[in-house]
Design a protein around this motif. Structure first.
Motif, PDB file in Angstrom:
ATOM      1  N   ALA A  62       0.974   4.607 -10.409  1.00 51.47           N
ATOM      2  CA  ALA A  62      -0.102   4.349  -9.456  1.00 51.47           C
ATOM      3  C   ALA A  62      -1.472   4.467 -10.121  1.00 51.47           C
ATOM      4  O   ALA A  62      -2.378   3.666  -9.844  1.00 51.47           O
ATOM      5  CB  ALA A  62       0.004   5.319  -8.280  1.00 51.47           C
ATOM      6  N   VAL A  95      -0.040   8.168  -2.363  1.00 53.36           N
ATOM      7  CA  VAL A  95      -1.308   7.720  -1.766  1.00 53.36           C
ATOM      8  C   VAL A  95      -2.178   8.915  -1.400  1.00 53.36           C
ATOM      9  O   VAL A  95      -3.400   8.898  -1.584  1.00 53.36           O
ATOM     10  CB  VAL A  95      -1.033   6.844  -0.530  1.00 53.36           C
ATOM     11  N   GLY A 115       0.783  -1.227   0.000  1.00 53.24           N
ATOM     12  CA  GLY A 115       0.000   0.000   0.000  1.00 53.24           C
ATOM     13  C   GLY A 115       0.812   1.272   0.000  1.00 53.24           C
ATOM     14  O   GLY A 115       0.263   2.358   0.208  1.00 53.24           O
ATOM     15  N   SER A 116       2.111   1.182  -0.257  1.00 56.80           N
ATOM     16  CA  SER A 116       2.966   2.355  -0.326  1.00 56.80           C
ATOM     17  C   SER A 116       3.371   2.581  -1.774  1.00 56.80           C
ATOM     18  O   SER A 116       4.100   1.780  -2.353  1.00 56.80           O
ATOM     19  CB  SER A 116       4.213   2.171   0.552  1.00 56.80           C
TER      20      SER A 116
END
Length: 310
Positions: free
Chosen positions: A278, A90, A77-78
């Protein structure tokens, strides 16, 4: 059923990994140097050594090590830090995602309504010329460029009729034209597949049997034909929903909305590769999850598929 779900989940994970890998490789092959674009500015006063340290931070020790580090970060999640702003990716996604989610969900619902109206109106049309005209509408919708449609809607509804303000206005007013711009093109494939599926179901032998029992055409259409025609339409709707993030780039740029599309435009202009990577993985994840949900719903909607999924 459990084996079916595990198989579909494994395929989804493989697709996500392939999308991440392909995007990572392609972004690394982009011409130019995003580090130099951002930091080699005399006004910043950075020395060549400091610029080299910044490049080493973003590039890593080697391409393979950087790939492994980036992949591990995505799994945990980074997503790293934006080269353009220096903030965590994020956080930038979290700021932009709610705006795009509202736009995409409203556009998808409107697209489904438009598609259903066109397909069922064409199926129930009393005249062949009217049916042909209705079936040609999706081809017109899908051929209209999104940026041109957005500008046209602004010109008509904002400048000419003054029904929807371009600047200011409520949240609903600000959503009307972008939602319509995004919904019109994506309604076309749904309407085409639904209309074709309805025709195919009408050709099945059970339809004349039901009609011989005294059922009205509307009863047959809504009770029996629509239920069987929804399966192929559901597949196309899932594909369309997965493409909404990509479609929001042009729409949000035209209307100046601060969503994922606008974030993508800014990242491309600045060659902000962490943000672009991302966004690509996020779009792929939405696409994969939606189609995984469609695969799970198929055996539920059609009992004949439960045996194949078992």
């Amino acid at each position: 059923m459990t084996r079916y779900l595990l198989s579909r989940a494994g395929q989804a994970a493989l697709v996500l990994w392939a999308a991440f890998t392909a995007s990572y490789v392609l972004l690394q092959l982009l011409p130019g140097d995003s580090i130099l674009i951002k930091f080699q500015n005399p006004e910043l006063g950075l020395s060549p050594q400091q610029i080299a340290e910044i490049r080493a931070y973003y590039a890593g020790a080697s391409p393979l090590a950087d790939y492994a580090h980036t992949l591990l970060g995505f799994l945990t999640g980074s997503f790293g830090y934006s080269i353009d702003t220096g903030t965590p990716v994020v956080e930038r996604l979290a700021e932009a995602l709610p705006e795009t989610a509202r736009l995409a969900s409203a556009a998808f619902l409107l697209a489904v309504v438009i598609a259903v109206v066109i397909a069922f109106a064409a199926s129930y049309s009393p005249a062949s010329w009217l049916r042909g005209a209705l079936l040609s509408v999706p081809s017109l919708f899908i051929s209209v460029p999104a940026f041109w449609l957005g500008i046209l809607l602004i010109q008509i509804f904002s400048f000419r009729l003054r029904l929807v303000p371009v600047i200011g206005g409520s949240e609903v007013q600000q959503l009307v034209l972008p939602v319509l711009t995004l919904a019109v093109p994506i309604s076309a494939p749904i309407a085409q597949v639904l209309a074709r599926a309805i025709d195919q179901v009408y050709a099945q032998p059970f339809v004349p049997v039901i009609a011989a029992k005294g059922a009205s055409r509307w009863w047959i259409l809504w009770r029996h034909v629509a239920r069987n025609a929804v399966l192929p339409t559901l597949t196309v709707a899932g594909l369309t929903l997965g493409e909404l993030i990509a479609g929001s780039v042009v729409t949000e740029t035209v209307f100046g909305r601060a969503g994922i599309g606008r974030l993508t435009e800014q990242a491309v202009n600045a060659q902000d590769t962490p943000v672009m990577l991302a966004v690509v993985v996020l779009a792929a994840a939405v696409f994969v999850l939606v189609n995984l949900l469609v695969d799970v719903l198929f055996p539920i909607l059609d009992p004949r598929l439960k045996g194949a999924a078992a």
